[in-house]
Design a protein around this motif. Structure first.
Motif, PDB file in Angstrom:
ATOM      1  N   PHE A 125      54.506  72.851  37.143  1.00 11.84           N
ATOM      2  CA  PHE A 125      53.572  73.884  36.688  1.00 11.84           C
ATOM      3  C   PHE A 125      52.451  74.037  37.700  1.00 11.84           C
ATOM      4  N   LEU A 153      49.488  73.636  30.715  1.00 11.27           N
ATOM      5  CA  LEU A 153      50.631  74.292  30.078  1.00 11.27           C
ATOM      6  C   LEU A 153      50.893  73.536  28.787  1.00 11.27           C
ATOM      7  N   ALA A 168      56.004  78.355  36.798  1.00  8.10           N
ATOM      8  CA  ALA A 168      56.496  77.282  35.937  1.00  8.10           C
ATOM      9  C   ALA A 168      58.004  77.176  36.099  1.00  8.10           C
TER      10      ALA A 168
END
Length: 156
Positions: free
Chosen positions: A77, A86, A144
């Motif tokens: 991420f 996240l 991501a």
């Protein structure tokens, strides 16, 4: 001469419109949610997201009863804001279950390094769909990459 310029302008406008529609279709296909069933091996998202935007990682369905639900993911991420996180959680897309208890939330700091996340919980559930959903905690450009995704349900 004016007619020729108008014809060229109309042709260019039409070509631009077709290119825009093609780009929208390509993006919508690349971000289509996973179908119910086995979890995909990997998913990749790269775009501007806000905390309201959910990233669809995996989906499955259960027929109802008591289930042990397990998920595991390797996540890379990256978000330009160092405070970005996240947040990943089990979610019921149809809102049959408002909150899973025990809480399935897992948080990942923005680092760019692979981070392993896993969760196991036992739930009494109605027939339903459920999935792993993630969202960022800040507005911004997000990368991501989800790999080694598993989402399993064992009735018992």
């Amino acid at each position: 001469m004016v007619e020729t310029r108008r014809g060229i302008a109309v042709t260019l406008a039409g070509a631009a419109l077709l290119a825009t529609v093609a780009a929208i279709v390509a993006l919508s296909v690349s971000f289509a949610p996973a179908a119910a069933g086995p979890a995909p091996g990997e998913r990749f998202y790269e775009a501007y997201y806000s905390p309201r935007d959910e990233l669809d990682v995996a989906n499955t369905t259960v027929n109802g009863g008591t289930y042990q639900i397990t998920y595991a993911i390797d996540i890379r991420f990256v978000e330009r804001t160092s405070s970005a996180t996240l947040v990943c959680v089990l979610r019921d897309p149809n809102s049959s279950v408002l909150r899973f208890s025990p809480d399935s939330i897992r948080r990942i700091q923005s680092s760019g390094n692979a981070q392993h996340v896993e969760f196991t919980g036992v739930y009494a559930l109605p027939p339903m769909s459920l999935g792993i959903r993630c969202h960022t905690t800040v507005d911004g450009f997000v990368k991501a990459h989800f790999s080694n995704i598993t989402l399993t349900t064992e009735q018992g």
